[in-house]
Motif scaffolding. Structure first.
Motif, PDB file in Angstrom:
ATOM      1  N   GLU A 254       0.841  -1.211   0.000  1.00  0.00           N
ATOM      2  CA  GLU A 254       0.000   0.000   0.000  1.00  0.00           C
ATOM      3  C   GLU A 254       0.875   1.261   0.000  1.00  0.00           C
ATOM      4  O   GLU A 254       0.601   2.224  -0.712  1.00  0.00           O
ATOM      5  N   ALA A 255       1.927   1.230   0.816  1.00  0.00           N
ATOM      6  CA  ALA A 255       2.827   2.390   0.886  1.00  0.00           C
ATOM      7  C   ALA A 255       3.443   2.665  -0.481  1.00  0.00           C
ATOM      8  O   ALA A 255       3.496   3.809  -0.942  1.00  0.00           O
ATOM      9  N   ARG A 256       3.885   1.603  -1.153  1.00  0.00           N
ATOM     10  CA  ARG A 256       4.468   1.766  -2.490  1.00  0.00           C
ATOM     11  C   ARG A 256       3.447   2.319  -3.475  1.00  0.00           C
ATOM     12  O   ARG A 256       3.746   3.212  -4.270  1.00  0.00           O
ATOM     13  N   ARG A 257       2.239   1.777  -3.384  1.00  0.00           N
ATOM     14  CA  ARG A 257       1.193   2.176  -4.332  1.00  0.00           C
ATOM     15  C   ARG A 257       0.859   3.666  -4.167  1.00  0.00           C
ATOM     16  O   ARG A 257       0.799   4.415  -5.142  1.00  0.00           O
ATOM     17  N   VAL A 258       0.681   4.086  -2.911  1.00  0.00           N
ATOM     18  CA  VAL A 258       0.334   5.491  -2.670  1.00  0.00           C
ATOM     19  C   VAL A 258       1.507   6.395  -3.076  1.00  0.00           C
ATOM     20  O   VAL A 258       1.321   7.429  -3.724  1.00  0.00           O
ATOM     21  N   TYR A 259       2.711   5.988  -2.718  1.00  0.00           N
ATOM     22  CA  TYR A 259       3.882   6.811  -3.052  1.00  0.00           C
ATOM     23  C   TYR A 259       3.980   7.000  -4.570  1.00  0.00           C
ATOM     24  O   TYR A 259       4.168   8.112  -5.057  1.00  0.00           O
ATOM     25  N   GLN A 260       3.814   5.891  -5.307  1.00  0.00           N
ATOM     26  CA  GLN A 260       3.940   5.993  -6.765  1.00  0.00           C
ATOM     27  C   GLN A 260       2.827   6.862  -7.353  1.00  0.00           C
ATOM     28  O   GLN A 260       3.053   7.579  -8.334  1.00  0.00           O
ATOM     29  N   ALA A 261       1.645   6.827  -6.751  1.00  0.00           N
ATOM     30  CA  ALA A 261       0.536   7.659  -7.242  1.00  0.00           C
ATOM     31  C   ALA A 261       0.865   9.141  -7.058  1.00  0.00           C
ATOM     32  O   ALA A 261       0.637   9.965  -7.956  1.00  0.00           O
ATOM     33  N   VAL A 262       1.429   9.489  -5.893  1.00  0.00           N
ATOM     34  CA  VAL A 262       1.784  10.900  -5.646  1.00  0.00           C
ATOM     35  C   VAL A 262       2.898  11.316  -6.612  1.00  0.00           C
ATOM     36  O   VAL A 262       2.870  12.413  -7.184  1.00  0.00           O
ATOM     37  N   ARG A 263       3.834  10.405  -6.812  1.00  0.00           N
ATOM     38  CA  ARG A 263       4.954  10.712  -7.709  1.00  0.00           C
ATOM     39  C   ARG A 263       4.450  10.940  -9.134  1.00  0.00           C
ATOM     40  O   ARG A 263       4.870  11.880  -9.827  1.00  0.00           O
ATOM     41  N   GLU A 264       3.518  10.088  -9.537  1.00  0.00           N
ATOM     42  CA  GLU A 264       2.952  10.209 -10.877  1.00  0.00           C
ATOM     43  C   GLU A 264       2.184  11.540 -11.008  1.00  0.00           C
ATOM     44  O   GLU A 264       2.293  12.237 -12.019  1.00  0.00           O
ATOM     45  N   ALA A 265       1.438  11.895  -9.963  1.00  0.00           N
ATOM     46  CA  ALA A 265       0.670  13.156  -9.980  1.00  0.00           C
ATOM     47  C   ALA A 265       1.612  14.345 -10.079  1.00  0.00           C
ATOM     48  O   ALA A 265       1.374  15.298 -10.833  1.00  0.00           O
ATOM     49  N   GLN A 266       2.713  14.280  -9.328  1.00  0.00           N
ATOM     50  CA  GLN A 266       3.651  15.402  -9.341  1.00  0.00           C
ATOM     51  C   GLN A 266       4.292  15.533 -10.716  1.00  0.00           C
ATOM     52  O   GLN A 266       4.389  16.626 -11.274  1.00  0.00           O
ATOM     53  N   GLN A 267       4.702  14.385 -11.274  1.00  0.00           N
ATOM     54  CA  GLN A 267       5.341  14.385 -12.582  1.00  0.00           C
ATOM     55  C   GLN A 267       4.418  14.949 -13.651  1.00  0.00           C
ATOM     56  O   GLN A 267       4.805  15.804 -14.454  1.00  0.00           O
ATOM     57  N   ALA A 268       3.166  14.487 -13.630  1.00  0.00           N
ATOM     58  CA  ALA A 268       2.201  14.932 -14.641  1.00  0.00           C
ATOM     59  C   ALA A 268       1.934  16.432 -14.499  1.00  0.00           C
ATOM     60  O   ALA A 268       1.858  17.156 -15.493  1.00  0.00           O
ATOM     61  N   ALA A 269       1.811  16.897 -13.253  1.00  0.00           N
ATOM     62  CA  ALA A 269       1.537  18.331 -13.044  1.00  0.00           C
ATOM     63  C   ALA A 269       2.735  19.163 -13.504  1.00  0.00           C
ATOM     64  O   ALA A 269       2.567  20.204 -14.142  1.00  0.00           O
ATOM     65  N   ILE A 270       3.949  18.701 -13.203  1.00  0.00           N
ATOM     66  CA  ILE A 270       5.145  19.439 -13.636  1.00  0.00           C
ATOM     67  C   ILE A 270       5.161  19.520 -15.162  1.00  0.00           C
ATOM     68  O   ILE A 270       5.396  20.578 -15.746  1.00  0.00           O
ATOM     69  N   GLU A 271       4.870  18.384 -15.809  1.00  0.00           N
ATOM     70  CA  GLU A 271       4.914  18.377 -17.278  1.00  0.00           C
ATOM     71  C   GLU A 271       3.835  19.258 -17.895  1.00  0.00           C
ATOM     72  O   GLU A 271       3.960  19.678 -19.044  1.00  0.00           O
ATOM     73  N   SER A 272       2.787  19.546 -17.138  1.00  0.00           N
ATOM     74  CA  SER A 272       1.717  20.395 -17.687  1.00  0.00           C
ATOM     75  C   SER A 272       2.049  21.884 -17.582  1.00  0.00           C
ATOM     76  O   SER A 272       1.347  22.719 -18.136  1.00  0.00           O
ATOM     77  N   VAL A 273       3.126  22.207 -16.862  1.00  0.00           N
ATOM     78  CA  VAL A 273       3.473  23.632 -16.671  1.00  0.00           C
ATOM     79  C   VAL A 273       4.046  24.206 -17.958  1.00  0.00           C
ATOM     80  O   VAL A 273       5.004  23.658 -18.518  1.00  0.00           O
ATOM     81  N   ARG A 274       3.441  25.246 -18.450  1.00  0.00           N
ATOM     82  CA  ARG A 274       3.996  25.980 -19.593  1.00  0.00           C
ATOM     83  C   ARG A 274       3.293  27.334 -19.683  1.00  0.00           C
ATOM     84  O   ARG A 274       2.199  27.499 -19.130  1.00  0.00           O
ATOM     85  N   PRO A 275       3.925  28.307 -20.364  1.00  0.00           N
ATOM     86  CA  PRO A 275       3.269  29.613 -20.482  1.00  0.00           C
ATOM     87  C   PRO A 275       1.924  29.449 -21.182  1.00  0.00           C
ATOM     88  O   PRO A 275       1.819  28.672 -22.127  1.00  0.00           O
ATOM     89  N   GLY A 276       0.920  30.142 -20.686  1.00  0.00           N
ATOM     90  CA  GLY A 276      -0.402  30.067 -21.301  1.00  0.00           C
ATOM     91  C   GLY A 276      -1.354  29.146 -20.545  1.00  0.00           C
ATOM     92  O   GLY A 276      -2.568  29.282 -20.652  1.00  0.00           O
ATOM     93  N   ARG A 277      -0.812  28.186 -19.813  1.00  0.00           N
ATOM     94  CA  ARG A 277      -1.642  27.338 -18.959  1.00  0.00           C
ATOM     95  C   ARG A 277      -2.146  28.163 -17.775  1.00  0.00           C
ATOM     96  O   ARG A 277      -1.428  29.058 -17.317  1.00  0.00           O
TER      97      ARG A 277
END
Ligand code: ZN
Ligand code: ZN
Length: 365
Positions: free
Chosen positions: A248-271
């Motif tokens: 469970e700890a691994r699963r939750v950690y990876q979910a947060v990591r995935e969320a952070q990665q996706a949000a970082i990749e969505s950052v760009r001017p105009g967003r």
């Protein structure tokens, strides 16, 4: 840093914001506009004049630091001195009619406002000004970016120190003390906020304080910390597991990591800031963890640890090149533990750059 240019550009927009004068009393705003780093002072701006008020403790410092504004040393509180100065010269501000004096309402007490209004008298209409300085501060110039980057690099090295001392049996307070000692000896002026080291059930408190309880095995420890270097803040969170991570700890950690990665990749001017928040939230919802992400995704960082823009649901502020924001989704399972991963991200012409990037892989100690 070109303080003169900052002052001139603000003076140029006073009229379109229906102000004849602006009294800047929030110290980070004062520092941004004229360079003063002391702990008491106020800056009065009209279209043509820029006058900085401080007391005798800062005579030498003000003369050395302040750029683009006349320095007045006063025996009174800076705010009162500024009010008296403008009250005695209404004709210098507006030729006829009432002068519209803007104040930073969100930082002044009611008593300050009443006192100010009574000192300036009926020739002036005191009103809250829009957040003009905060808005200007969202876009960092190259020197500011270098300072923030250096602060982020230092925060990155502090995590290495955390990994050396964080063990089962050490207390949260001991780890926090190590971090802060290492920061000061490495040249930090201070911490950008009170260091958060929270373990076990307490790691489910997004802003818990380090306690004197020994860190137990089989749980996460959230480590959220940052320094002030040359006036600029950094902010970083890493979460480590003590013992052997459960599925469970691994699963939750990876979910947060995935969320952070996706949000970082969505950052760009105009967003918009709200869109970046939505990306992080959507990933966690997809993992069935949406309701445990109980805070916003991030915030601007600069002279202050929390500044504009807010990266939160529904925020329509458009990201622009030169902004520095954090991306810090988290999941908090009450009574169990929490996970948060945070990095600082510079918005660039092409998209984004993570400042002082480091691994976010799950670390177990
Ligand atoms: Zn943080
Ligand atoms: Zn933060």
């Amino acid at each position: 840093m070109d303080h003169q240019a900052r002052l001139i550009s603000l003076q140029g927009v006073l009229n379109q914001n229906r102000l004849d004068a602006l009294l800047v009393s929030h110290l980070p705003n004062v520092r941004y506009l004229c360079g003063f780093t002391g702990s008491a002072g106020a800056l009065l701006l009209t279209e043509k004049a820029a006058v900085f008020f401080t007391d005798g403790r800062y005579t030498t410092q003000a003369r050395a630091e302040v750029r683009g504004a006349r320095v007045v040393i006063t025996r009174k509180a800076s705010l009162a001195a500024a009010a008296e100065w403008i009250a005695s010269r209404p004709g210098r501000v507006v030729s006829k009619g009432r002068c519209r004096l803007g104040v930073e309402g969100q930082y002044l007490s009611l008593e300050d406002c009443l006192q100010l209004a009574s000192t300036v008298g009926s020739d002036f209409r005191v009103r809250p000004a829009p957040a003009l300085v905060e808005e200007a501060r969202t876009i960092k110039d190259s020197e500011e970016i270098e300072r923030i980057r250096a602060a982020a690099v230092l925060a990155g090295s502090l995590f290495e120190r955390i990994l050396k001392v964080l063990r089962r049996g050490t207390t949260e307070a001991e780890v926090a003390a190590e971090v802060e000692y290492a920061a000061r000896t490495a040249g930090a002026e201070g911490m950008s906020f009170s260091t958060i080291i929270v373990s076990g059930e307490r790691s489910a408190l997004p802003h818990g304080r380090p306690g004197n309880n020994p860190i137990q095995s089989n749980g996460f420890v959230v480590c959220d910390f940052g320094v002030i270097l040359s006036g600029y803040c950094s902010d970083r969170t890493r979460t480590v597991y003590v013992g052997r991570p459960t599925r469970e700890a691994r699963r939750v950690y990876q979910a947060v990591r995935e969320a952070q990665q996706a949000a970082i990749e969505s950052v760009r001017p105009g967003r918009t800031a709200g869109e970046v928040d939505r990306v992080a939230r959507k990933v966690l919802q997809g993992h069935g963890l949406g309701k445990y992400f109980t805070h916003s995704t991030g915030h601007g960082v600069g002279l202050e640890i929390h500044e504009a823009p807010r990266i939160a649901a529904g925020q329509s502020e458009v990201l622009q090149s030169g902004m520095v924001i954090t991306v810090e989704p988290g999941v908090y399972l009450p009574g169990k533990w929490g996970v948060r991963i945070e990095d600082m991200v510079l918005v660039t012409e092409q998209g984004r750059e993570v400042l002082a990037p480091s691994s976010t892989e799950l670390i177990a100690v």
